[in-house]
Design an enzyme around this catalytic site. Structure first.
Site, PDB file in Angstrom:
ATOM      1  N   GLY A   1       1.307  -1.213   0.068  1.00 20.96           N
ATOM      2  CA  GLY A   1      -0.028   0.088  -0.008  1.00 20.96           C
ATOM      3  C   GLY A   1       0.715   1.279  -0.076  1.00 20.96           C
ATOM      4  O   GLY A   1       1.990   0.904   0.663  1.00 20.96           O
ATOM      5  N   ARG A   2       0.566   2.241   0.106  1.00 18.30           N
ATOM      6  CA  ARG A   2       1.016   3.593  -0.265  1.00 18.30           C
ATOM      7  C   ARG A   2       0.430   4.787  -0.899  1.00 18.30           C
ATOM      8  O   ARG A   2      -1.102   4.748  -0.710  1.00 18.30           O
ATOM      9  CB  ARG A   2       1.755   3.647  -1.795  1.00 18.30           C
ATOM     10  CG  ARG A   2       0.959   3.980  -3.427  1.00 18.30           C
ATOM     11  CD  ARG A   2       0.236   2.767  -3.557  1.00 18.30           C
ATOM     12  NE  ARG A   2       1.702   2.283  -4.354  1.00 18.30           N
ATOM     13  CZ  ARG A   2       1.429   0.699  -4.682  1.00 18.30           C
ATOM     14  NH1 ARG A   2       0.011   0.447  -4.164  1.00 18.30           N
ATOM     15  NH2 ARG A   2       2.522  -0.335  -5.616  1.00 18.30           N
TER      16      ARG A   2
ATOM     17  N   ASP B   1      -9.342  -0.680  -7.191  1.00 20.23           N
ATOM     18  CA  ASP B   1      -7.514  -0.308  -7.881  1.00 20.23           C
ATOM     19  C   ASP B   1      -7.687  -0.499  -8.974  1.00 20.23           C
ATOM     20  O   ASP B   1      -7.221   0.523  -9.995  1.00 20.23           O
ATOM     21  CB  ASP B   1      -6.012  -0.741  -7.223  1.00 20.23           C
ATOM     22  CG  ASP B   1      -6.076  -2.336  -6.859  1.00 20.23           C
ATOM     23  OD1 ASP B   1      -5.198  -2.602  -6.713  1.00 20.23           O
ATOM     24  OD2 ASP B   1      -7.561  -2.591  -7.659  1.00 20.23           O
ATOM     25  N   THR B   2      -8.107  -1.705  -9.617  1.00 26.03           N
ATOM     26  CA  THR B   2      -8.113  -1.676 -11.551  1.00 26.03           C
ATOM     27  C   THR B   2      -8.522  -0.369 -12.002  1.00 26.03           C
ATOM     28  O   THR B   2      -7.926   0.156 -12.602  1.00 26.03           O
ATOM     29  CB  THR B   2      -8.453  -2.835 -11.689  1.00 26.03           C
ATOM     30  OG1 THR B   2      -7.483  -3.807 -10.602  1.00 26.03           O
ATOM     31  CG2 THR B   2      -8.132  -3.169 -13.520  1.00 26.03           C
TER      32      THR B   2
ATOM     33  N   GLN C   1       5.623 -13.140  -7.422  1.00 25.62           N
ATOM     34  CA  GLN C   1       5.737 -13.249  -5.594  1.00 25.62           C
ATOM     35  C   GLN C   1       6.283 -14.286  -5.180  1.00 25.62           C
ATOM     36  O   GLN C   1       7.050 -14.252  -3.976  1.00 25.62           O
ATOM     37  CB  GLN C   1       4.839 -12.303  -5.254  1.00 25.62           C
ATOM     38  CG  GLN C   1       4.506 -11.216  -5.645  1.00 25.62           C
ATOM     39  CD  GLN C   1       2.935  -9.744  -6.012  1.00 25.62           C
ATOM     40  OE1 GLN C   1       2.703 -10.771  -4.837  1.00 25.62           O
ATOM     41  NE2 GLN C   1       2.931  -9.080  -6.449  1.00 25.62           N
TER      42      GLN C   1
HETATM   43  N1  LIG Z   1      11.424  -3.162 -11.426  1.00 28.57           N
HETATM   44  C1  LIG Z   1      10.782  -4.624 -11.469  1.00 28.57           C
HETATM   45  N2  LIG Z   1      10.968  -4.949 -11.904  1.00 28.57           N
HETATM   46  C2  LIG Z   1      10.329  -5.860 -12.357  1.00 28.57           C
HETATM   47  N3  LIG Z   1       9.134  -6.333 -12.074  1.00 28.57           N
HETATM   48  C3  LIG Z   1       8.783  -5.231 -10.693  1.00 28.57           C
HETATM   49  C4  LIG Z   1       9.419  -3.994 -10.854  1.00 28.57           C
HETATM   50  N4  LIG Z   1       8.795  -3.257 -10.229  1.00 28.57           N
HETATM   51  C5  LIG Z   1       8.063  -3.847  -9.450  1.00 28.57           C
HETATM   52  N5  LIG Z   1       7.862  -5.201 -10.414  1.00 28.57           N
HETATM   53  C6  LIG Z   1       6.632  -6.177 -10.786  1.00 28.57           C
HETATM   54  O1  LIG Z   1       5.343  -5.190 -10.245  1.00 28.57           O
HETATM   55  C7  LIG Z   1       4.608  -5.740  -8.920  1.00 28.57           C
HETATM   56  C8  LIG Z   1       4.120  -5.271  -7.773  1.00 28.57           C
HETATM   57  O2  LIG Z   1       3.798  -3.966  -8.835  1.00 28.57           O
HETATM   58  P1  LIG Z   1       2.892  -3.032  -7.888  1.00 28.57           P
HETATM   59  O3  LIG Z   1       3.146  -2.220  -7.324  1.00 28.57           O
HETATM   60  O4  LIG Z   1       1.067  -2.273  -9.384  1.00 28.57           O
HETATM   61  O5  LIG Z   1       1.424  -3.909  -7.426  1.00 28.57           O
HETATM   62  P2  LIG Z   1       0.661  -3.929  -5.944  1.00 28.57           P
HETATM   63  O6  LIG Z   1      -0.188  -2.531  -6.253  1.00 28.57           O
HETATM   64  O7  LIG Z   1       1.312  -3.500  -4.632  1.00 28.57           O
HETATM   65  O8  LIG Z   1      -0.388  -4.911  -5.895  1.00 28.57           O
HETATM   66  P3  LIG Z   1      -1.535  -4.749  -6.617  1.00 28.57           P
HETATM   67  O9  LIG Z   1      -1.586  -5.651  -7.747  1.00 28.57           O
HETATM   68  O10 LIG Z   1      -2.467  -6.116  -5.571  1.00 28.57           O
HETATM   69  O11 LIG Z   1      -2.498  -3.675  -7.015  1.00 28.57           O
HETATM   70  C9  LIG Z   1       5.863  -6.756  -8.198  1.00 28.57           C
HETATM   71  O12 LIG Z   1       5.881  -8.136  -7.407  1.00 28.57           O
HETATM   72  C10 LIG Z   1       7.393  -6.875  -9.510  1.00 28.57           C
HETATM   73  O13 LIG Z   1       7.054  -8.313  -9.837  1.00 28.57           O
HETATM   74  C1  LIG Z   2      -8.762 -10.147  -6.530  1.00 25.44           C
HETATM   75  C2  LIG Z   2      -9.945  -9.438  -8.292  1.00 25.44           C
HETATM   76  O1  LIG Z   2     -10.246  -9.705  -8.829  1.00 25.44           O
HETATM   77  C3  LIG Z   2      -8.501  -8.331  -8.232  1.00 25.44           C
HETATM   78  O2  LIG Z   2      -8.245  -7.645  -6.571  1.00 25.44           O
HETATM   79  C4  LIG Z   2      -7.871  -7.886  -8.988  1.00 25.44           C
HETATM   80  O3  LIG Z   2      -9.550  -6.948 -10.136  1.00 25.44           O
HETATM   81  C5  LIG Z   2      -7.552  -6.442  -8.062  1.00 25.44           C
HETATM   82  O4  LIG Z   2      -8.344  -5.407  -8.009  1.00 25.44           O
HETATM   83  C6  LIG Z   2      -5.787  -6.538  -8.691  1.00 25.44           C
HETATM   84  O5  LIG Z   2      -5.547  -5.277  -7.601  1.00 25.44           O
HETATM   85 MG   LIG Z   3      -1.927  -1.540  -7.407  1.00 25.90          MG
END
Ligand SMILES: Nc1ncnc2c1ncn2[C@@H]1O[C@H](COP(=O)(O)OP(=O)(O)OP(=O)(O)O)[C@@H](O)[C@H]1O
Ligand SMILES: C[C@H](O)[C@H](O)[C@@H](O)C(=O)CO
Ligand SMILES: [Mg+2]
Length: 484
Positions: free
Chosen positions: A13-14, A234-235, A301
């Protein structure tokens, strides 16, 4: 005006503040924190109190940095919910969508209401963890006691402002909204023995939610903060933050999940969309997110979690570059990869079962994941074009995964489409854009996307000729994933 995007994904989260200056969007990450679920007595839970604390810590940091007054918006992952009683207290720990409780629930529910009927009503893809299926498995007594059933971002907003709403973009992921009626489907609510008023009123993104109730957090020095609803899935915010223009573009929101699709003015629920399990999640400004959930960086991950080496994701890419790609074909979209006990073992077993070379080193494993994700993305784009009649000539990759230049190039190669990568924090940017539109600083989404394209440089990847058709055919042969 300074705005704060609170963006909580499944892995992190951020809190990012943003303001428009000299025709550009200037952003600063103020607070970042870990997220993730843990198993307790066989059930997977989020730590929702940790998330509330981290959001408040982030807002306190905003004040410490000298911002006395901001607006804020909250977005998180989809489908998961919190049951709240008459006194506003949480009735239970928050179950994570990867929990196994809904492993067989689609079959149970569709034996009562046929699958095609549910799809005609909702236009939503069948994922085992959709809220419809989670609530079907929920403790009936607890459900009866719940005054509110709140999705995670709505619950966080409720904790911070005291106001309960159901924000529409995330509500659509529940697979409980009737797309024609634009509200909850009564037959589905009856199936779950849930009263309509247990869900708070549906509201769209861009509406005022209410002021931060500082008195709830007396131990923190907090800014004045007016909360607005945004694309709280978020999407939905990620797509709002994607600088696509005109018709022929598709997006790939690349994070824990890979969400690949197009922005549509109307839902698309034709037989091909149903057969290929495409979804019509509600977007900002009445659009529809016609997309498909693809297993994304979750796989990496989990590979990382089960390897002794402590590589970061950029290092995995460097290791993958040393390996010949496309050595084995794995359909990572199979349910077996949704929450494997050990992802490394799962990949190896899959390759042995299909008589393919078994990846052993971190580089071989990363190359296997990236090679096959690129092929899966390419197949999804081909299917998307067949289903919608929409031609795609460029793919915008946003989110953390857009930092992966190797996978961006592989995706261009396998799809034959130009790839435009970035912004990595598209979700937070889309969250901020919605607040700026609500505050009258931007006229509409188009102006917001112009601002994004002027503020964040995109990296372009052009397709190279790399035996695309042969590799996709071999993937389909080895995995049994037939074209639609
Ligand atoms: N420099 C990088 N090189 C390769 N992959 C990266 C790099 N930085 C981030 N990632 C990929 O991006 C992923 C995280 O993406 P992001 O920050 O969009 O996810 P999140 O927002 O934390 O989670 P969600 O997808 O649930 O929103 C990491 O698991 C990694 O695989
Ligand atoms: C469970 C959902 O399908 C998943 O969260 C996806 O829609 C999402 O939000 C990815 O960040
Ligand atoms: Mg995200």
């Amino acid at each position: 005006m300074t705005h704060a995007a609170i963006d909580i994904g499944a892995s992190s989260g951020r809190l990012i503040i943003g303001e428009m200056k000299d025709g550009k969007l200037h952003m600063k990450e103020v607070h970042r924190f870990a997220n993730g679920f843990t198993e307790k007595k066989g059930t997977a839970y989020w730590d929702i109190d940790h998330l509330v604390r981290e959001v408040v810590k982030g807002l306190a940091e905003v004040k410490r940095l000298g911002y006395a007054s901001v607006t804020a918006g909250i977005d998180t992952w989809a489908v998961d919910y919190v049951l709240v009683d008459e006194q506003g207290k949480r009735l239970q720990e928050v179950v994570a969508y990867r929990d196994s409780r809904t492993e067989h629930t689609i079959e149970k529910v569709t034996s009562i209401i046929p699958k095609n009927v549910i799809y005609e009503k909702t236009g939503i893809q069948f994922l085992p963890f959709n809220t419809l299926f989670q609530l079907y498995e929920e403790d009936k007594e607890l459900l009866q006691k719940a005054k509110h059933i709140l999705l995670v971002p709505d619950y966080l907003g409720f904790c911070l402002t005291g106001r309960a709403v159901t924000e529409a973009t995330n509500a659509s992921t529940m697979q409980l909204l009737n797309v024609a009626g634009q509200d909850f489907d009564q037959e589905l609510l009856d199936l779950l023995s849930i009263q309509r008023n247990q869900f708070a009123p549906l509201v769209g993104p861009g509406e005022k939610l209410g002021p931060l109730r500082k008195e709830t957090f007396p131990e923190y020095d907090l800014p004045d903060c007016e909360f607005y609803t945004v694309g709280s899935h978020d999407t939905a915010s990620a797509i709002a933050g994607t600088p696509g223009f005109g018709e022929e573009w598709a997006y790939l929101s690349s994070g824990t999940w890979s969400l690949l699709g197009i922005e549509s003015a109307a839902p698309i629920t034709n037989p091909l969309a149903y057969e290929d399990n495409y979804t019509n999640e509600w977007g900002v400004f009445g659009t529809y997110r016609f997309l498909k959930n693809i297993m994304g960086m979750w796989v990496m991950q989990e590979v990382r979690r089960h390897l002794p080496q402590d590589y970061n994701f950029a290092e995995f890419v460097e290791e993958a570059k040393k390996v010949e790609p496309y050595q084995q074909f794995v359909n990572f979209n199979e349910d077996r990869f949704l929450n494997s006990l050990n992802m490394v073992d799962e990949i190896k077993v899959y390759c042995r079962e299909t008589n393919q070379p078994v990846p052993e080193t971190p580089g071989e494993l990363a190359s296997c994941v990236y090679s096959n994700l690129a092929i899966i993305y390419a197949i999804a784009i081909n299917d998307l074009q067949k289903i919608t009649g929409h031609s795609v000539n460029r793919l915008h990759i946003v989110g953390g995964g857009s930092n992966n230049a190797l996978l961006n190039q592989m995706t261009a190669d396998m799809s034959g489409k130009a790839v435009l990568a970035g912004p990595s924090e598209a979700t937070a940017i889309g969250n901020l854009i919605m607040q700026m539109i609500a505050a009258g600083e931007l006229a509409d989404l188009e102006e917001g996307r112009q601002l994004i394209s002027h503020s964040f440089p995109l990296v372009s990847f052009q397709p190279a000729s790399v035996n695309r058709d042969e590799r996709i055919q071999e993937f389909q042969l080895k995995t049994g994933k037939q074209p639609i």
